[in-house]
Scaffold this active site. Structure first.
Site, PDB file in Angstrom:
ATOM      1  N   ILE A 271       0.864  -1.177   0.000  1.00  0.00           N
ATOM      2  CA  ILE A 271       0.000   0.000   0.000  1.00  0.00           C
ATOM      3  C   ILE A 271       0.905   1.232   0.000  1.00  0.00           C
ATOM      4  O   ILE A 271       1.670   1.457   0.936  1.00  0.00           O
ATOM      5  CB  ILE A 271      -0.904   0.034   1.251  1.00  0.00           C
ATOM      6  N   SER A 272       0.815   2.023  -1.075  1.00  0.00           N
ATOM      7  CA  SER A 272       1.656   3.220  -1.170  1.00  0.00           C
ATOM      8  C   SER A 272       0.803   4.484  -1.145  1.00  0.00           C
ATOM      9  O   SER A 272      -0.419   4.425  -0.992  1.00  0.00           O
ATOM     10  CB  SER A 272       2.531   3.171  -2.424  1.00  0.00           C
ATOM     11  N   LYS A 275       2.312  10.707  -1.272  1.00  0.00           N
ATOM     12  CA  LYS A 275       3.473  11.382  -0.694  1.00  0.00           C
ATOM     13  C   LYS A 275       4.794  10.858  -1.280  1.00  0.00           C
ATOM     14  O   LYS A 275       5.841  11.477  -1.124  1.00  0.00           O
ATOM     15  CB  LYS A 275       3.508  11.199   0.835  1.00  0.00           C
ATOM     16  N   ASN A 314      -5.270  10.525  -0.025  1.00  0.00           N
ATOM     17  CA  ASN A 314      -5.827  10.472   1.333  1.00  0.00           C
ATOM     18  C   ASN A 314      -7.107   9.653   1.390  1.00  0.00           C
ATOM     19  O   ASN A 314      -7.874   9.609   0.436  1.00  0.00           O
ATOM     20  CB  ASN A 314      -6.138  11.894   1.829  1.00  0.00           C
ATOM     21  N   LEU A 316     -10.596   9.262   3.684  1.00  0.00           N
ATOM     22  CA  LEU A 316     -11.405   9.954   4.688  1.00  0.00           C
ATOM     23  C   LEU A 316     -11.586   9.069   5.914  1.00  0.00           C
ATOM     24  O   LEU A 316     -12.021   7.927   5.804  1.00  0.00           O
ATOM     25  CB  LEU A 316     -12.776  10.300   4.112  1.00  0.00           C
ATOM     26  N   ARG A 407       2.699  22.864   7.785  1.00  0.00           N
ATOM     27  CA  ARG A 407       3.751  22.322   8.633  1.00  0.00           C
ATOM     28  C   ARG A 407       4.870  21.755   7.766  1.00  0.00           C
ATOM     29  O   ARG A 407       4.712  21.585   6.558  1.00  0.00           O
ATOM     30  CB  ARG A 407       3.180  21.227   9.538  1.00  0.00           C
TER      31      ARG A 407
END
Length: 500
Positions: A271-272, A275, A314, A316, A407
């Site tokens: 699972i990649s 990012k 991403n 949810l 950030r």
């Protein structure tokens, strides 16, 4: 007072839920089905009246604090679920549950145990694709399936869906005993309630950084398939713990790949993440290296092995992601914190992502790279506003939204692929294939060997152990986008210093 239950949807799923409640006699009494189908309204199904349409009848129902509504329409689009939810809330239903729309319901019998409290996931974003799990999981029938990070968001949902696959054994591997215990217990309860097929579920506590143990456990379990979900993945946290990110993600994956090759595991699915594309964080680099290691391992696979990765953006609702963070901030009275007004991300629900991962594992070839079609990106600011409204509040009036700045390691937009990877459609909806872009073996192996004494103590080079500066130098020398990012940080810091 007996709890009155209203089931929204008088179709197959709704009827099986009603039958489940009637048999157990402990959850309450089904007062009525509510449906918009004119052919069903006014009929009686197994002693239960069918009322409707929902827009007309909801106002005369839900008058008690104990009344409960269960939305049992697995095929309904997100927009319709949102409409039904708003009607129920408007008409004083405080207890609203929903059946999952993708996983066990599509080809199987619905069970009351599967109903859960509705949350923002059910009314946000696009309508998830419907996948026939029984068909797509046929390759796992009678197999032994090993899930790393099985206590995490992706790993645990894979485990739930795998109950429908007819696997002989499910191995739940993770280093956190609480999370592994939780999903183990949940699966046992689901099985006891008749969900899925019979499979032996085995919890395994272990650390994938432990090379000898990983070798031992892959040999001992005789697993046929590995879904590798485990990773340290919170970008700002990993920027503070860069050596740990590489030690866990890179060397843990290396240990698993070596064991998979050694013991001839039939399928290995990594699972990649987005990012890993042009990474600007150490976490991103660690996942990019995992992808390259998968491609390298595929060169050494036997004829009956398929080693691959599946990349997506991403999800949810995953632990530590933006949705639970926002919900927690709302409970505390706000404000919701958004990094930048223009920040956007691709989102997919966890069940949809997992269904597509499982399907990819079945159709995937050795050395293949897959990308899930994430649709259009969502602005984080818009997501924050929608979640506030879901909670029955008004943005900026009841709950404030504060812009706090990005950030370290974050960027406004996360690309899903490199231009040269040239994603192309497959015959399967929402699954794209990427062009294979491996590192040269010498380059990859050399980098990993240089990283090893930083992550694991070596008597011959004690000064390198946990040396963050040396680790960052090695990674920046190898990954131009990481180097550019850190140089930009230095420039910004210097500008601030000059101004002060």
């Amino acid at each position: 007072m007996t709890k009155r239950i209203y089931i929204i949807g008088a179709g197959f799923a709704g009827q099986t839920i009603a039958d489940d409640i009637k048999r157990k006699k402990i959850f309450g009494k089904v007062n009525a089905f509510i449906d918009d189908d004119k052919n069903l309204i006014g009929t009686i199904i197994d002693g239960i009246p069918v009322l409707g349409p929902i827009d007309n009848v909801a106002s005369v129902l839900g008058n008690s604090d104990t009344d409960e509504a269960i939305i049992a329409i697995p095929s309904a689009p997100t927009e319709r679920i949102r409409e039904i939810y708003e009607i129920l809330k408007k008409n004083r239903f405080s207890h609203i549950k929903i059946l999952p729309g993708i996983s066990q319901i599509v080809n199987g019998t619905a069970h009351f145990i599967q109903a859960r409290e509705i949350d923002p996931l059910d009314i946000l974003g696009r309508t998830p694709i419907t996948i026939s799990l029984k068909e797509s999981l046929s390759y796992l029938r009678g197999k032994r399936v090993f899930i790393t990070g099985a206590g995490g968001s992706i790993g645990s949902e894979l485990a739930r869906q795998l109950l429908s696959g007819g696997a002989e054994r499910l191995y739940l591997f993770g280093h956190g005993e609480n999370s592994i215990c939780q999903i183990f217990r949940e699966l046992k309860v689901l099985q006891a309630e008749g969900v899925g097929e019979k499979a032996t579920v085995v919890p395994i506590i272990g650390d994938m950084k432990d090379k000898e143990y990983v070798d031992y456990i892959i040999q001992k379990t005789k697993c046929n398939v590995i879904f590798h979900c485990a990773a340290y993945k919170h970008v700002p946290m990993m920027e503070e713990n860069q050596v740990a990110a590489v030690q866990n993600n890179v060397f843990g994956t290396q240990n698993l790949l070596n064991a998979a090759l050694k013991y001839n595991v039939e399928k290995f699915v990594l699972i990649s993440t987005d990012k890993a594309v042009s990474p600007c964080s150490v976490y991103g680099v660690s996942k990019m290296l995992c992808e390259k290691m998968v491609l390298e391992a595929s060169k050494h696979a036997s004829k009956n092995q398929a080693i691959m990765f599946v990349r997506f953006g991403n999800v949810l609702g995953s632990r530590g992601s933006i949705l639970p963070l926002f919900m927690g901030q709302i409970k505390n009275g706000g404000p919701l914190t958004v990094t930048d007004e223009n920040m956007e991300r691709f989102f997919m629900t966890i069940p949809e992502a997992c269904s597509l991962v499982l399907q990819s594992g079945g159709v995937g070839e050795n050395g293949a790279c897959y990308l899930l079609d994430m649709g259009e990106p969502l602005k984080i600011l818009d997501l924050a506003k929608q979640i506030i409204k879901f909670s029955g509040l008004e943005p900026y009036k009841d709950i404030d939204i504060k812009i706090v700045g990005a950030r370290k390691g974050e960027r406004l937009y996360e690309p899903l692929w490199l231009e040269e990877e040239n994603p192309t459609a497959t015959e399967y909806a929402k699954i794209l294939q990427l062009k294979n872009l491996p590192y040269e073996s010498k380059r990859l192996n050399s980098l990993i060997e240089k990283l090893k004494p930083i992550c694991f103590y070596d008597d011959s080079a004690p000064e390198l152990f946990r040396n963050k500066e040396e680790l960052l130098k090695l990674l920046c020398d190898d990954v131009p986008t990481l180097k550019e990012f850190y140089e930009s940080l230095k420039t910004e810091e210097q500008l601030r210093t000059d101004i002060l």
